[in-house]
Design a protein around this motif. Sequence first.
Motif, PDB file in Angstrom:
ATOM      1  N   THR A   4     -34.467 -41.316  51.682  1.00 11.85           N
ATOM      2  CA  THR A   4     -33.622 -41.230  53.226  1.00 11.85           C
ATOM      3  C   THR A   4     -32.540 -42.178  53.311  1.00 11.85           C
ATOM      4  O   THR A   4     -32.600 -42.795  52.337  1.00 11.85           O
ATOM      5  CB  THR A   4     -34.239 -41.291  54.859  1.00 11.85           C
ATOM      6  OG1 THR A   4     -34.514 -42.161  54.547  1.00 11.85           O
ATOM      7  CG2 THR A   4     -35.811 -40.865  54.206  1.00 11.85           C
ATOM      8  N   SER A  46     -29.991 -41.901  55.645  1.00 10.97           N
ATOM      9  CA  SER A  46     -29.628 -42.564  56.933  1.00 10.97           C
ATOM     10  C   SER A  46     -30.619 -42.508  58.011  1.00 10.97           C
ATOM     11  O   SER A  46     -32.309 -42.216  57.675  1.00 10.97           O
ATOM     12  CB  SER A  46     -28.496 -41.323  57.519  1.00 10.97           C
ATOM     13  OG  SER A  46     -29.526 -40.195  57.291  1.00 10.97           O
ATOM     14  N   GLU A  47     -30.252 -43.280  59.059  1.00 11.81           N
ATOM     15  CA  GLU A  47     -31.374 -43.440  60.362  1.00 11.81           C
ATOM     16  C   GLU A  47     -32.064 -41.697  60.471  1.00 11.81           C
ATOM     17  O   GLU A  47     -33.777 -42.685  61.122  1.00 11.81           O
ATOM     18  CB  GLU A  47     -31.149 -44.771  61.302  1.00 11.81           C
ATOM     19  CG  GLU A  47     -30.999 -45.739  61.130  1.00 11.81           C
ATOM     20  CD  GLU A  47     -30.708 -46.422  62.226  1.00 11.81           C
ATOM     21  OE1 GLU A  47     -30.163 -46.340  63.274  1.00 11.81           O
ATOM     22  OE2 GLU A  47     -30.167 -48.166  61.825  1.00 11.81           O
ATOM     23  N   GLU A  48     -31.428 -40.872  61.150  1.00  8.82           N
ATOM     24  CA  GLU A  48     -31.143 -40.055  61.348  1.00  8.82           C
ATOM     25  C   GLU A  48     -32.288 -39.085  59.850  1.00  8.82           C
ATOM     26  O   GLU A  48     -33.114 -38.517  60.619  1.00  8.82           O
ATOM     27  CB  GLU A  48     -30.215 -39.143  62.215  1.00  8.82           C
ATOM     28  CG  GLU A  48     -31.065 -37.861  62.374  1.00  8.82           C
ATOM     29  CD  GLU A  48     -31.865 -38.202  63.816  1.00  8.82           C
ATOM     30  OE1 GLU A  48     -32.227 -37.380  63.812  1.00  8.82           O
ATOM     31  OE2 GLU A  48     -30.845 -38.982  64.572  1.00  8.82           O
ATOM     32  N   THR A  62     -34.416 -40.621  58.497  1.00  6.24           N
ATOM     33  CA  THR A  62     -35.238 -41.137  58.098  1.00  6.24           C
ATOM     34  C   THR A  62     -36.205 -40.606  59.944  1.00  6.24           C
ATOM     35  O   THR A  62     -37.815 -40.352  59.363  1.00  6.24           O
ATOM     36  CB  THR A  62     -35.593 -42.977  58.381  1.00  6.24           C
ATOM     37  OG1 THR A  62     -35.035 -43.495  56.920  1.00  6.24           O
ATOM     38  CG2 THR A  62     -37.128 -43.023  59.173  1.00  6.24           C
ATOM     39  N   ARG A  63     -35.702 -40.566  60.890  1.00  6.08           N
ATOM     40  CA  ARG A  63     -36.480 -39.838  62.022  1.00  6.08           C
ATOM     41  C   ARG A  63     -36.474 -38.683  61.912  1.00  6.08           C
ATOM     42  O   ARG A  63     -38.258 -37.554  61.875  1.00  6.08           O
ATOM     43  CB  ARG A  63     -35.364 -39.676  63.025  1.00  6.08           C
ATOM     44  CG  ARG A  63     -35.430 -41.230  63.804  1.00  6.08           C
ATOM     45  CD  ARG A  63     -34.543 -41.249  65.345  1.00  6.08           C
ATOM     46  NE  ARG A  63     -33.826 -42.772  65.295  1.00  6.08           N
ATOM     47  CZ  ARG A  63     -33.216 -43.349  65.373  1.00  6.08           C
ATOM     48  NH1 ARG A  63     -32.081 -41.956  64.136  1.00  6.08           N
ATOM     49  NH2 ARG A  63     -32.537 -44.188  65.412  1.00  6.08           N
ATOM     50  N   THR A 122     -36.831 -52.336  57.741  1.00  2.00           N
ATOM     51  CA  THR A 122     -37.307 -51.127  56.755  1.00  2.00           C
ATOM     52  C   THR A 122     -36.931 -49.700  57.104  1.00  2.00           C
ATOM     53  O   THR A 122     -37.104 -48.903  56.648  1.00  2.00           O
ATOM     54  CB  THR A 122     -37.678 -51.297  55.673  1.00  2.00           C
ATOM     55  OG1 THR A 122     -39.199 -51.474  56.513  1.00  2.00           O
ATOM     56  CG2 THR A 122     -37.490 -52.562  54.183  1.00  2.00           C
ATOM     57  N   GLY A 123     -37.864 -49.880  58.300  1.00  2.00           N
ATOM     58  CA  GLY A 123     -37.305 -48.472  59.296  1.00  2.00           C
ATOM     59  C   GLY A 123     -38.958 -48.055  59.788  1.00  2.00           C
ATOM     60  O   GLY A 123     -38.781 -47.039  59.805  1.00  2.00           O
ATOM     61  N   ARG A 168     -38.623 -46.732  62.914  1.00  8.06           N
ATOM     62  CA  ARG A 168     -37.567 -44.981  63.218  1.00  8.06           C
ATOM     63  C   ARG A 168     -38.473 -43.862  62.414  1.00  8.06           C
ATOM     64  O   ARG A 168     -38.135 -42.972  62.968  1.00  8.06           O
ATOM     65  CB  ARG A 168     -35.756 -45.466  61.901  1.00  8.06           C
ATOM     66  CG  ARG A 168     -35.176 -45.963  62.231  1.00  8.06           C
ATOM     67  CD  ARG A 168     -33.989 -45.997  63.435  1.00  8.06           C
ATOM     68  NE  ARG A 168     -33.713 -47.060  63.566  1.00  8.06           N
ATOM     69  CZ  ARG A 168     -33.329 -47.801  64.822  1.00  8.06           C
ATOM     70  NH1 ARG A 168     -34.386 -47.868  65.208  1.00  8.06           N
ATOM     71  NH2 ARG A 168     -32.598 -48.856  64.733  1.00  8.06           N
ATOM     72  N   GLU A 205     -28.361 -47.969  53.970  1.00  6.20           N
ATOM     73  CA  GLU A 205     -29.039 -47.246  55.538  1.00  6.20           C
ATOM     74  C   GLU A 205     -29.893 -46.720  54.209  1.00  6.20           C
ATOM     75  O   GLU A 205     -30.652 -45.836  54.464  1.00  6.20           O
ATOM     76  CB  GLU A 205     -28.839 -46.293  55.995  1.00  6.20           C
ATOM     77  CG  GLU A 205     -28.195 -46.816  57.072  1.00  6.20           C
ATOM     78  CD  GLU A 205     -26.548 -45.867  57.852  1.00  6.20           C
ATOM     79  OE1 GLU A 205     -27.739 -44.741  58.214  1.00  6.20           O
ATOM     80  OE2 GLU A 205     -26.413 -46.437  59.230  1.00  6.20           O
ATOM     81  N   ARG A 233     -33.389 -45.619  52.490  1.00  8.34           N
ATOM     82  CA  ARG A 233     -34.812 -46.042  52.219  1.00  8.34           C
ATOM     83  C   ARG A 233     -35.639 -44.820  50.993  1.00  8.34           C
ATOM     84  O   ARG A 233     -35.696 -43.789  51.233  1.00  8.34           O
ATOM     85  CB  ARG A 233     -35.075 -45.977  53.590  1.00  8.34           C
ATOM     86  CG  ARG A 233     -34.300 -46.631  55.100  1.00  8.34           C
ATOM     87  CD  ARG A 233     -35.059 -48.401  54.510  1.00  8.34           C
ATOM     88  NE  ARG A 233     -34.345 -49.063  55.368  1.00  8.34           N
ATOM     89  CZ  ARG A 233     -32.907 -49.115  55.329  1.00  8.34           C
ATOM     90  NH1 ARG A 233     -32.441 -49.209  54.268  1.00  8.34           N
ATOM     91  NH2 ARG A 233     -32.543 -50.415  56.326  1.00  8.34           N
TER      92      ARG A 233
END
Length: 157
Positions: free
Chosen positions: A11, A13-15, A17-18, A42-43, A46, A134, A136
């Motif tokens: 992924t 970005s954080e979004e 990852t979500r 690391t997420g 998230r 960001e 991951r």
Amino acid sequence: MTAAVEATLTTSSEEATRALGERLGARLRAGDVVLLSGDLGTGKTRLAQGIGRGLDCPGPVTSPTFVLVNEHVGRERLFHADLYRIAGAGDLSELGLWDEAERGVLVVEWPDRAEGHLPAATLTIEIAADGGEEERSFRLRAGDARGRELLASLELA
């Protein structure tokens, strides 16, 4: 043909990852156990937030670092455990994670803190920070036939 035992996803970005967590959460059911490993930041949380969205859990899914286990009610119950602060596997008997795994979906951050003392994993997910701030990578490993089924469904999505 046998379904994959392992898959790697990335992924950016954080979004994103979500969103990956949401795709997974939409496929999870009671009895599934997901173990999340990775360094601080690391997420893991998230991804757990996305799993909560996929399970239709209202409200925020936050890290249960200080309470160890949070319960969220959605399409299935989500039991989100964070074992970062446990002193050892002996502390687990008070948490009742085996019971939670039977009553809903169990997501465990920092499972290495209780290695050998957790319910069998449906999926183990190792998260690593890659090149970008960001970005991951997620290494998903099936722990059983159900895990292989989940991996196959994620790769098709």
